[in-house]
Design a protein around this motif. Structure first.
Motif, PDB file in Angstrom:
ATOM      1  N   PHE A 161       0.699  -1.185   0.157  1.00 50.25           N
ATOM      2  CA  PHE A 161       0.094  -0.174  -0.140  1.00 50.25           C
ATOM      3  C   PHE A 161       0.851   1.499   0.254  1.00 50.25           C
ATOM      4  CE2 PHE A 161      -2.701   3.292   2.050  1.00 50.25           C
ATOM      5  CZ  PHE A 161      -3.476   2.982   1.660  1.00 50.25           C
ATOM      6  N   THR A 162       1.967   1.392   0.576  1.00 52.74           N
ATOM      7  CA  THR A 162       3.075   2.205   0.974  1.00 52.74           C
ATOM      8  C   THR A 162       3.727   2.759  -0.307  1.00 52.74           C
ATOM      9  OG1 THR A 162       3.581   1.704   2.862  1.00 52.74           O
ATOM     10  CG2 THR A 162       4.952   3.527   1.856  1.00 52.74           C
ATOM     11  N   ASP A 163       3.973   1.944  -1.367  1.00 46.02           N
ATOM     12  CA  ASP A 163       4.384   1.600  -2.023  1.00 46.02           C
ATOM     13  C   ASP A 163       3.613   2.327  -3.479  1.00 46.02           C
ATOM     14  OD1 ASP A 163       6.485   0.583  -1.816  1.00 46.02           O
ATOM     15  OD2 ASP A 163       6.328  -1.628  -2.148  1.00 46.02           O
ATOM     16  N   LYS A 164       2.463   1.971  -3.460  1.00 43.82           N
ATOM     17  CA  LYS A 164       1.375   2.621  -4.489  1.00 43.82           C
ATOM     18  C   LYS A 164       1.058   4.314  -3.979  1.00 43.82           C
ATOM     19  CE  LYS A 164      -0.353  -1.021  -7.179  1.00 43.82           C
ATOM     20  NZ  LYS A 164      -0.006  -0.464  -8.879  1.00 43.82           N
ATOM     21  N   ILE A 165       0.798   4.389  -2.482  1.00 40.89           N
ATOM     22  CA  ILE A 165       0.605   5.287  -2.050  1.00 40.89           C
ATOM     23  C   ILE A 165       1.688   6.845  -3.109  1.00 40.89           C
ATOM     24  CG2 ILE A 165       0.356   6.929  -0.443  1.00 40.89           C
ATOM     25  CD1 ILE A 165      -1.846   5.681  -0.936  1.00 40.89           C
ATOM     26  N   LEU A 166       2.993   6.044  -2.813  1.00 38.48           N
ATOM     27  CA  LEU A 166       4.120   7.259  -3.508  1.00 38.48           C
ATOM     28  C   LEU A 166       4.173   7.176  -4.717  1.00 38.48           C
ATOM     29  CD1 LEU A 166       6.967   5.233  -0.750  1.00 38.48           C
ATOM     30  CD2 LEU A 166       6.167   7.883  -1.004  1.00 38.48           C
ATOM     31  N   SER A 214       1.713   6.931  -6.519  1.00 35.58           N
ATOM     32  CA  SER A 214       0.840   8.064  -6.982  1.00 35.58           C
ATOM     33  C   SER A 214       0.951   9.340  -6.536  1.00 35.58           C
ATOM     34  CB  SER A 214      -0.687   7.711  -6.320  1.00 35.58           C
ATOM     35  OG  SER A 214      -0.991   6.833  -6.513  1.00 35.58           O
ATOM     36  N   LEU A 215       1.602   9.820  -5.442  1.00 33.78           N
ATOM     37  CA  LEU A 215       2.744  10.770  -5.212  1.00 33.78           C
ATOM     38  C   LEU A 215       3.061  11.002  -6.079  1.00 33.78           C
ATOM     39  CD1 LEU A 215       2.817  10.683  -1.146  1.00 33.78           C
ATOM     40  CD2 LEU A 215       1.649  12.203  -2.432  1.00 33.78           C
ATOM     41  N   HIS A 216       4.279  10.817  -6.632  1.00 27.12           N
ATOM     42  CA  HIS A 216       4.733  11.209  -8.016  1.00 27.12           C
ATOM     43  C   HIS A 216       4.939  11.579  -8.784  1.00 27.12           C
ATOM     44  CE1 HIS A 216       9.153  10.006  -5.524  1.00 27.12           C
ATOM     45  NE2 HIS A 216       8.269   8.672  -4.759  1.00 27.12           N
ATOM     46  N   LYS A 217       3.282  10.197  -9.301  1.00 25.20           N
ATOM     47  CA  LYS A 217       2.590  10.802 -11.022  1.00 25.20           C
ATOM     48  C   LYS A 217       1.925  12.185 -10.468  1.00 25.20           C
ATOM     49  CE  LYS A 217       1.455   6.109 -11.713  1.00 25.20           C
ATOM     50  NZ  LYS A 217       0.170   5.195 -12.346  1.00 25.20           N
ATOM     51  N   VAL A 218       1.771  12.750  -9.417  1.00 25.05           N
ATOM     52  CA  VAL A 218       1.071  13.899  -8.800  1.00 25.05           C
ATOM     53  C   VAL A 218       1.954  14.331  -9.198  1.00 25.05           C
ATOM     54  CG1 VAL A 218      -0.491  15.213  -8.084  1.00 25.05           C
ATOM     55  CG2 VAL A 218      -1.267  13.029  -8.026  1.00 25.05           C
TER      56      VAL A 218
END
Length: 102
Positions: free
Chosen positions: A33-38, A40-44
């Motif tokens: 889950f942490t990998d997915k959140i990170l 997404s943050l990088h994409k934004v």
């Protein structure tokens, strides 16, 4: 009465393949889950940087098409609003979990 635990036991029935056993017993190869959140943050963040760069290019005269710039800024804005919405839902879920009585 002593209970002995054998850590070498992986399956109560060796005939059952590992793929059909409980997912809790299997090691997960999926991203966390942490990998997915990170991710997404990088994409934004990348979209925000791209929008800022296109604005600077328009102001410097390198870019002539204003529609492309507006589309990139709108895309970055929508991504940021979605990210803030996800953050608010996570905070709300955390608070609700903390209010639970055990």
């Amino acid at each position: 009465m002593a209970v002995q635990f054998n850590p070498n036991i992986h399956s109560p029935n060796p005939a059952i393949p590992a793929a059909l056993q409980s997912p809790l017993l299997q090691e997960s190869k999926a991203p966390s889950f942490t990998d997915k959140i990170l991710e997404s943050l990088h994409k934004v963040n990348d979209q925000q940087n791209q929008a800022n760069l296109s604005i600077l290019d328009l102001m410097a005269g390198k870019q002539q098409d204003i529609n492309t710039v507006v589309a990139e800024v709108a895309k970055a804005d929508m991504s940021f609003k979605l990210l803030v919405g996800v953050r608010n839902k996570l905070v709300e879920a955390y608070k609700e979990t903390m209010r639970m009585q055990v």
